[in-house]
Design a protein around this motif. Sequence first.
Motif, PDB file in Angstrom:
ATOM      1  N   ALA A  73      21.509  18.686  27.915  1.00 36.95           N
ATOM      2  CA  ALA A  73      21.740  19.961  27.414  1.00 36.95           C
ATOM      3  C   ALA A  73      20.353  20.456  27.676  1.00 36.95           C
ATOM      4  N   ARG A  74      19.308  19.938  27.156  1.00 37.29           N
ATOM      5  CA  ARG A  74      18.247  20.515  27.145  1.00 37.29           C
ATOM      6  C   ARG A  74      17.707  20.774  28.582  1.00 37.29           C
ATOM      7  N   GLU A  75      17.819  19.821  29.429  1.00 39.14           N
ATOM      8  CA  GLU A  75      17.371  19.916  30.937  1.00 39.14           C
ATOM      9  C   GLU A  75      18.179  20.860  31.612  1.00 39.14           C
ATOM     10  N   ARG A  76      19.395  21.149  31.210  1.00 40.71           N
ATOM     11  CA  ARG A  76      20.481  21.807  31.859  1.00 40.71           C
ATOM     12  C   ARG A  76      20.825  21.335  33.069  1.00 40.71           C
ATOM     13  N   LEU A  77      21.075  19.833  33.140  1.00 38.41           N
ATOM     14  CA  LEU A  77      21.469  19.102  34.137  1.00 38.41           C
ATOM     15  C   LEU A  77      22.826  19.172  34.559  1.00 38.41           C
ATOM     16  N   PRO A  78      23.071  19.082  35.792  1.00 40.19           N
ATOM     17  CA  PRO A  78      24.548  19.179  36.285  1.00 40.19           C
ATOM     18  C   PRO A  78      25.093  17.683  36.201  1.00 40.19           C
ATOM     19  N   VAL A  79      25.574  17.215  34.929  1.00 42.58           N
ATOM     20  CA  VAL A  79      26.015  16.061  34.789  1.00 42.58           C
ATOM     21  C   VAL A  79      27.625  16.057  34.226  1.00 42.58           C
ATOM     22  N   LYS A  80      28.465  15.331  35.077  1.00 46.72           N
ATOM     23  CA  LYS A  80      29.786  15.370  34.639  1.00 46.72           C
ATOM     24  C   LYS A  80      30.197  13.921  34.067  1.00 46.72           C
ATOM     25  N   VAL A  81      30.785  14.024  32.935  1.00 45.30           N
ATOM     26  CA  VAL A  81      31.132  12.635  32.234  1.00 45.30           C
ATOM     27  C   VAL A  81      32.766  12.546  32.303  1.00 45.30           C
ATOM     28  N   VAL A  82      32.991  11.544  33.024  1.00 43.57           N
ATOM     29  CA  VAL A  82      34.412  11.213  33.059  1.00 43.57           C
ATOM     30  C   VAL A  82      34.780   9.774  32.117  1.00 43.57           C
ATOM     31  N   VAL A 139      32.033  15.291  19.966  1.00 42.79           N
ATOM     32  CA  VAL A 139      30.631  14.768  20.144  1.00 42.79           C
ATOM     33  C   VAL A 139      29.998  15.641  21.197  1.00 42.79           C
ATOM     34  N   PHE A 140      30.631  15.600  22.318  1.00 44.86           N
ATOM     35  CA  PHE A 140      29.900  16.053  23.628  1.00 44.86           C
ATOM     36  C   PHE A 140      30.251  17.726  23.254  1.00 44.86           C
ATOM     37  N   ALA A 141      30.953  18.155  22.889  1.00 49.11           N
ATOM     38  CA  ALA A 141      30.930  19.523  22.560  1.00 49.11           C
ATOM     39  C   ALA A 141      29.927  20.045  21.641  1.00 49.11           C
ATOM     40  N   ALA A 142      29.462  18.926  20.782  1.00 49.64           N
ATOM     41  CA  ALA A 142      28.212  19.360  19.812  1.00 49.64           C
ATOM     42  C   ALA A 142      26.926  19.470  20.348  1.00 49.64           C
ATOM     43  N   TYR A 143      26.895  18.759  21.708  1.00 48.51           N
ATOM     44  CA  TYR A 143      25.740  18.839  22.570  1.00 48.51           C
ATOM     45  C   TYR A 143      25.858  20.101  23.729  1.00 48.51           C
ATOM     46  N   GLY A 144      27.014  20.667  23.592  1.00 44.40           N
ATOM     47  CA  GLY A 144      27.015  21.760  24.553  1.00 44.40           C
ATOM     48  C   GLY A 144      27.857  21.616  25.861  1.00 44.40           C
ATOM     49  N   PHE A 145      28.544  20.373  25.814  1.00 43.18           N
ATOM     50  CA  PHE A 145      29.166  20.372  26.902  1.00 43.18           C
ATOM     51  C   PHE A 145      30.607  21.042  26.914  1.00 43.18           C
ATOM     52  N   ALA A 146      31.079  21.441  28.141  1.00 38.62           N
ATOM     53  CA  ALA A 146      32.565  21.937  28.076  1.00 38.62           C
ATOM     54  C   ALA A 146      33.527  20.622  27.966  1.00 38.62           C
ATOM     55  N   PRO A 157      27.176  21.057  32.444  1.00 45.33           N
ATOM     56  CA  PRO A 157      27.587  19.885  31.930  1.00 45.33           C
ATOM     57  C   PRO A 157      29.035  19.813  31.326  1.00 45.33           C
ATOM     58  N   ALA A 158      29.953  18.667  31.710  1.00 43.81           N
ATOM     59  CA  ALA A 158      31.315  18.750  31.256  1.00 43.81           C
ATOM     60  C   ALA A 158      31.667  17.275  30.912  1.00 43.81           C
ATOM     61  N   VAL A 159      32.616  17.269  30.121  1.00 40.58           N
ATOM     62  CA  VAL A 159      33.366  15.981  30.000  1.00 40.58           C
ATOM     63  C   VAL A 159      34.802  15.830  29.769  1.00 40.58           C
ATOM     64  N   LEU A 160      35.212  15.042  30.751  1.00 37.68           N
ATOM     65  CA  LEU A 160      36.631  14.870  31.094  1.00 37.68           C
ATOM     66  C   LEU A 160      37.037  13.649  30.380  1.00 37.68           C
ATOM     67  N   ARG A 161      37.903  13.549  29.459  1.00 37.63           N
ATOM     68  CA  ARG A 161      38.647  12.296  28.893  1.00 37.63           C
ATOM     69  C   ARG A 161      39.944  12.138  29.302  1.00 37.63           C
ATOM     70  N   VAL A 162      39.867  10.787  30.107  1.00 36.34           N
ATOM     71  CA  VAL A 162      41.137  10.623  30.688  1.00 36.34           C
ATOM     72  C   VAL A 162      41.984   9.671  29.958  1.00 36.34           C
ATOM     73  N   MET A 163      43.229   9.845  29.696  1.00 36.48           N
ATOM     74  CA  MET A 163      43.741   8.873  28.652  1.00 36.48           C
ATOM     75  C   MET A 163      44.435   7.854  29.638  1.00 36.48           C
ATOM     76  N   ILE A 164      44.186   6.442  29.560  1.00 36.60           N
ATOM     77  CA  ILE A 164      45.050   5.444  30.392  1.00 36.60           C
ATOM     78  C   ILE A 164      45.595   4.287  29.255  1.00 36.60           C
ATOM     79  N   SER A 165      46.156   3.292  29.789  1.00 38.72           N
ATOM     80  CA  SER A 165      46.806   2.521  29.152  1.00 38.72           C
ATOM     81  C   SER A 165      46.005   1.334  28.886  1.00 38.72           C
ATOM     82  N   ALA A 166      46.209   0.564  27.859  1.00 36.98           N
ATOM     83  CA  ALA A 166      45.473  -0.383  27.595  1.00 36.98           C
ATOM     84  C   ALA A 166      46.089  -1.559  28.280  1.00 36.98           C
ATOM     85  N   LYS A 167      47.171  -1.387  28.937  1.00 34.88           N
ATOM     86  CA  LYS A 167      47.858  -2.453  29.877  1.00 34.88           C
ATOM     87  C   LYS A 167      47.549  -2.594  31.119  1.00 34.88           C
TER      88      LYS A 167
END
Length: 572
Positions: free
Chosen positions: A458-467, A502-509, A533-543
Motif C-alpha cells: 500500500a505504501r509503495e503503491r505496488l501493482p500486486v494481486k493476491v490470489v 485484513v487486506f481491505a484494512a491495508y487498502g486492497f480492493a 493492489p487487489a485480493v481475490l479469495r477463491v473458495m476451494i474444497s478441502a477434498k
Amino acid sequence: MLMKANHYLAEFLARIGVKHVYQLSGGMIAPLLDAVGEHPALRLIDIVHEQSGGFAADTEARLTNVPGVAMGTSGPGALNLATAMATSFYDSVPMIYIGGQVQSYLQVNGKATRQSGLQECPFGAVAAPICKAVFQPGSGKDVPDMLGEAYKTAMSGRPGPVLIDFPFDCQIAETDAESVRDPDPIAPDTPNPETIAACADMLRTAERPILLAGGGVRATGREAVRSLSRDMGLPMVTTISALDAADPTADTSLGLCGVYGTRRGNLALSEADAVLCIGSRLDHGVIGADPAGFTRRRSVFRVDIDEGEAGARHIKAEVAHADAGAFAAALHDSLSEAQFVLPDPWRQRLRALRDEVSDTAERRHGDSIDPNRFLAALGQASSAAGSYCIDAGQHTWHSAQSLRLKPDQRYVSSTGLWAMGCGLPAAIGAALITKRPAVVIAGDAAVQLNIQEAAIVARERLPVKVVILDNSGHGMVRQFQDEFLDSRHHGTEPQPPDLNAVFAAYGFAERTVANDQDVADALDWLWATPEAPAVLRVMISAKDHVSPSVPFGRQLRDMKPAAQEGQVVTQP
C-alpha cells in the motif's frame, strides 16, 4: 580522502548493480542505513519484518542475476534473516545478507560468558551452514577486499548467499581506499568440447530423447536452455524450479515432472530412452524413490556446476561439471551443425500426450471450484502480470501443474526450503524491480505468515494481486493425514480471520469467488485496474488433493489416481 566503510559499502553495492536494499532499522546498522540512504543510486526499502526483506531481495536476485541485499540489526534482526537466507542457499540465489553486530571490543570472543554487548549474538555461527561464506571485518581496512571476495563468492560457481557480519565500529572506520575497487569479472566455465560431443551423440542416436531442466538453469541458462529445446525440437520437462525456463508456446514444452508432476510430463520422462538433465539434483521428488529403476532403461547425461551433486544419489550417469548456459549454448551449436532431428515416432507420441492428456482433467468430484482449472483460467487472464510469486502449500503444486505462463513471465517460489510466507514479500521485490504487476498465489494459511507486508504494498503503491486459494486449513499436511493417518486432522484446521477484511484494512480492493460461474467475472475484476493492489479469495474444497501424485517407492509412471478412460497412458 580515505572512504569510511559504510560509504564504501554503499558505493560498492551501486557499482555491482544493486537498486534496492531491504531493511528494518536498528541501532547496529544505523551508519549503513545513513550511507545507503544518502546514495543517489540506491533506495532503502523499509520492510515490516526482516524475513520479508530477505524474501523480497532474494526475488530481485532471481529476476536480475544481480545480488539481492537485505539487512538486519544485531541479535533478533539478523536472526530474522535466517529463513530467507536458507531459501537463497538451497535455491542457489546470489545474495548479500548484512547483519549488524555489536562493537568488536564488546564481543564475547572466547570469554567465559554468554553475552557481552546488548543484542550480541554470534549470527555468523548460526548462518554458516546456510550460506556460502561468512565475512566479518576486523577493521575498516578489511572492508574493500572483503566486499570483493563476498561478491565473487555469491556469484561464482553455484550461486548462493553470503553473510557480512558487520561490527558497528568497523562500519564507521576508515578503509584504506579513496575510491571503490570494481570487483573482478566472473566468466562462466567453458565446457569441454569432448563432453559436448558425447552429449550430442547420445541425443542423436536415441530413439526417445528428452531434456530435463532444473533450478540450476535459472542463473545463466534460462534462455540458452529454452532455445536449445525450441530450436532443436528437443522435448523438455522441468522441475518446479525451472518452470519459466520452458517456452510455453513451443510444442516441445511438456510441463512439470516429478512426484507431483503432470501426467503428460511424467509419462514423457518415463518413456524416454535418453535424458539430458541440466541443473537438477534428480532427487526423489523429481524421479521418484527408485534411482536405479530410473536409470535402468535409459541413458542419463547430467550437467551441474556443483560437483558435489553428481555423486550424492548414486545415479548412473555421464556427468559434465559446467555452467548451464554455456553448456546449453555449445550443445545447441553442435546439434545444429549435426542437423539433429527428433525421430518421428517419438514426435507423434509426444503430440498425443500434449493433445489428449490434460492437467485440468484429473478431478474426481465437482462440488466446488477446481483449483487446477481456476489456475489455468488465471494464467489466461493475466497477460499483464510480469511474475507469479508462489507461496508454500498445496497451491504450489496446483500452480506448477496448471498455471499457463506467457513467454515473458517469471515463476518464483521457495522450492528448496519451501518456506510458508514467502509469496507476498517476493511479490514486493518482483514489482519493484520489474515495474510490472506481480501475482501472489497463496493458501489461506500461508498468506498469514507475512500478511503484515501488505502495508508495504500500500505504501509503495505496488501493482500486486493476491490470489488466495482458501481450503480452510493446511492442505498439504491434511492431504498426508487423509492418506496415512485415517483423516485425523490434528493441527491442520485453524480458524483464520476474515482475510478480505485484513487486506481491505491495508487498502486492497477485495472480492471472494465461490463457484465456477463467477470465475470469469472475478478475473475480469482482478485485472480491471492492473496497477492497483487487489485480493481475490477463491473458495476451494478441502477434498482437492494434489493430483496426480506418485506414491513413495514407485516410479514416475505409477501415478495415482489411475488414469481415467480415454487418457493416453501406454506407449504405442
